[in-house]
Scaffold this active site. Structure first.
Site, PDB file in Angstrom:
ATOM      1  N   ASP A   5       0.824  -1.200   0.000  1.00  0.00           N
ATOM      2  CA  ASP A   5       0.000   0.000   0.000  1.00  0.00           C
ATOM      3  C   ASP A   5       0.865   1.260   0.000  1.00  0.00           C
ATOM      4  OD1 ASP A   5      -2.348   1.424   0.000  1.00  0.00           O
ATOM      5  OD2 ASP A   5      -2.624   1.321   2.173  1.00  0.00           O
TER       6      ASP A   5
ATOM      7  N   ASN B 132     -10.447  -2.733  -6.401  1.00  0.00           N
ATOM      8  CA  ASN B 132      -9.666  -1.707  -7.090  1.00  0.00           C
ATOM      9  C   ASN B 132     -10.272  -1.278  -8.425  1.00  0.00           C
ATOM     10  OD1 ASN B 132      -6.401  -2.888  -5.957  1.00  0.00           O
ATOM     11  ND2 ASN B 132      -7.757  -1.341  -5.087  1.00  0.00           N
TER      12      ASN B 132
END
Length: 238
Positions: free
Chosen positions: A16, A64
């Protein structure tokens, strides 16, 4: 040489912070993703030096797709570029590559590259790299349940035999050991639908470092802390 008795055999990473890394430098988010892809190469190479045999990375989640069309398209191009550029290096360095996740939504050209890389590296055993692409833990469990239900309906599986040892055989990760250590970069303290079943007894490390800044040295420090942990799996020491 690492003390393998104190090293995690399987490390899973939620990579991340790519977008934030780029934005902090006033660059497009995709610049951060490209920087993150380079970091993957470094960590894959470093893993065996610390006794890590299995490395699983969270590249693209089922959630996503909610990102902008520009970012999603850029990521898909990056995945194809990574496979083309790294295939020979991965082969020569003894890395076996697997992909987990639902491939149905991915474009055929990318799926062909994924299949090709898995086949190319199938005989490697130095380190096992698993890339979670269009992956979600709940989605994986649902797909596994459908496969199990089908086998029950076809008479291949007795419902009485369904248990916590049978079910993992239907998961995408059925050939992999469960992760010993899960690392999440960028300071967020959540698991984001990653390896929900497999990480039931994993150790977790949530660190502030953004993924493009996650060097081999940072990786070594996080892995070394794992060796000091007392893993009891629900038991109590006598």
């Amino acid at each position: 040489m690492p003390d393998d008795s104190k090293s995690p055999n399987h490390v899973a990473i939620i990579m991340d912070g790519n977008g934030r890394w780029a934005q902090m430098r006033h660059r497009p988010r995709l610049v951060g993703h490209h920087a993150g892809a380079k970091r993957v190469r470094e960590i894959v190479r470093a893993a065996p030096d610390h006794g890590v045999k299995y490395l699983t990375i969270f590249a693209f989640s089922t959630e996503n797709w909610k990102r902008t069309q520009t970012e999603v398209a850029g990521l898909m191009k990056l995945f194809k570029r990574y496979i083309r550029r790294e295939a020979q290096n991965l082969l020569e360095e003894g890395v076996r590559v697997r992909f987990i996740g639902d491939r149905v939504r991915l474009e055929p050209a990318l799926v062909d590259l994924m299949d090709g890389l898995e086949l190319l590296t199938a005989d490697n055993d130095h380190v096992h790299l698993t890339i979670a692409l269009n992956y979600g833990g709940r989605d994986e469990v649902a797909r596994a349940a459908k496969r199990m239900a089908y086998d029950v309906a076809m008479g291949k599986l007795n419902p009485r035999d369904v248990c916590d040892e049978t079910f993992p055989k239907y998961l995408d990760t059925h050939v992999l050991p469960d992760p010993d250590l899960v690392i999440r970069t960028s300071g967020e303290a959540r698991i984001s639908n990653f390896l929900l079943w497999q990480s039931a007894y994993s150790e977790y490390e949530f660190i502030d470092t953004l993924w493009p800044d996650f060097t081999a040295d940072v990786f070594a420090k996080v892995v070394s802390r794992y060796g000091a942990r007392d893993r009891r799996f629900g038991a109590v020491k006598a």
